[in-house]
Design an enzyme around this catalytic site. Structure first.
Site, mmCIF file in Angstrom:
data_model
loop_
_atom_site.group_PDB
_atom_site.id
_atom_site.type_symbol
_atom_site.label_atom_id
_atom_site.label_comp_id
_atom_site.label_asym_id
_atom_site.label_seq_id
_atom_site.Cartn_x
_atom_site.Cartn_y
_atom_site.Cartn_z
ATOM 1 N N HIS A 1 0.704 -1.106 -0.141
ATOM 2 C CA HIS A 1 -0.082 -0.224 -0.107
ATOM 3 C C HIS A 1 0.982 1.257 -0.133
ATOM 4 C CE1 HIS A 1 -2.857 2.926 1.246
ATOM 5 N NE2 HIS A 1 -3.802 2.262 0.962
ATOM 6 N N GLU A 21 -3.438 2.368 -7.141
ATOM 7 C CA GLU A 21 -3.940 3.375 -6.282
ATOM 8 C C GLU A 21 -3.332 4.590 -6.436
ATOM 9 O OE1 GLU A 21 -3.391 2.376 -2.267
ATOM 10 O OE2 GLU A 21 -1.345 2.096 -2.483
#
Length: 261
Positions: free
Chosen positions: A100, A172
């Site tokens: 992430h 993302e």
């Protein structure tokens, strides 16, 4: 190949284990059972919430799944503060998020470490959600596709074709996370298609056709429909909106092809 959408709610460092129970109950109550035939729904709570979520999901036989926000590249040993995939497997985790952007930024994780964590997840029967994405400067320079393809290669290095075929990839764009800014649906499609094309080279076109590629970055019930309607976008990694049980249920229903009645 038809790919079942996946909506994953990343709670980040929010909610204690009591609040986790309340949120899962709210999601389960708000999302009619019929939608689970058309969309996979998973929650990604903090580590300290996982046992409570496991007990609730198992006890009430809920159809949603759950996963972890990270996993150690090590299986056991003197690694203070690390969480082994073996522990997560015992807790019934289906997924583990690796790479992430917040881990890459605040903990300086690089592609090699992300790949090692993905391999560790696979060793314990857990599906890694491998995150990649570009910063705003890269996007503005027009190098976003090349950046993401290169990051994808590095983050999957050492995995077998079969493992790559079982992974979930989350695109993302860093500039859209928690900012309220969202990549346009066409922008998301552009990068997700490039990701799928590269996955075909890293594994095979047949395997790549079945890999779920998610979009993450300020996803909510108002924009999820247009995003998941794109040919190469198979769901969403949802941040802030996943902390609202009703909104998370609504966007899951939209991803399944229809709004809640």
């Amino acid at each position: 190949m038809a790919r079942k959408p996946l909506i994953a709610g990343n709670w980040k460092m929010n909610l204690n284990h009591f609040e986790a129970i309340a949120l899962v109950q709210k999601i389960a109550f708000s999302l009619p059972d019929k939608y689970f035939d058309k969309v996979d729904v998973t929650v990604i709570p903090p580590f300290t919430d996982l046992r409570s979520v496991q007990t609730l999901v198992d006890g009430d036989k809920l159809r949603l799944s759950y996963g972890a926000q990270d996993v150690s590249q090590h299986d056991s040993g003197a690694y203070t503060g690390e969480i082994s995939g073996a522990f997560l497997a015992k807790l019934g985790c289906s997924f583990a998020v690796v790479g992430h952007s917040e881990r890459r930024t605040y903990h300086h994780e690089d592609d090699a470490l992300v790949a090692a964590k993905a391999a560790a997840a696979f060793r314990h029967g857990i599906t890694p959600i491998v995150c990649i994405g570009e910063h705003l400067k890269v996007r503005e320079a027009g190098n976003h596709v090349e950046h993401n393809v290169e990051q994808l290669r590095g983050s999957l290095a050492g995995l077998t074709s079969e493992q790559i075929g079982q992974a979930v990839i989350a695109y993302e764009p860093v500039w859209a996370i928690g900012t309220g800014r969202v990549a346009g649906a066409a922008d998301a499609q552009e990068v997700c298609k490039a990701i799928r094309d590269e996955l075909g080279k890293l594994s095979s076109p047949q395997l790549a056709a079945g890999i779920r590629v998610l979009y993450g970055g300020s996803v909510n019930a108002k924009n999820v429909g247009e995003i998941v309607a794109q040919e190469d976008v198979d769901g969403a990694l949802v941040g802030g909106a996943s902390l609202d049980g009703e909104q998370f249920a609504t966007l899951s229903a939209i991803a399944a092809g229809g709004p809640l009645p």
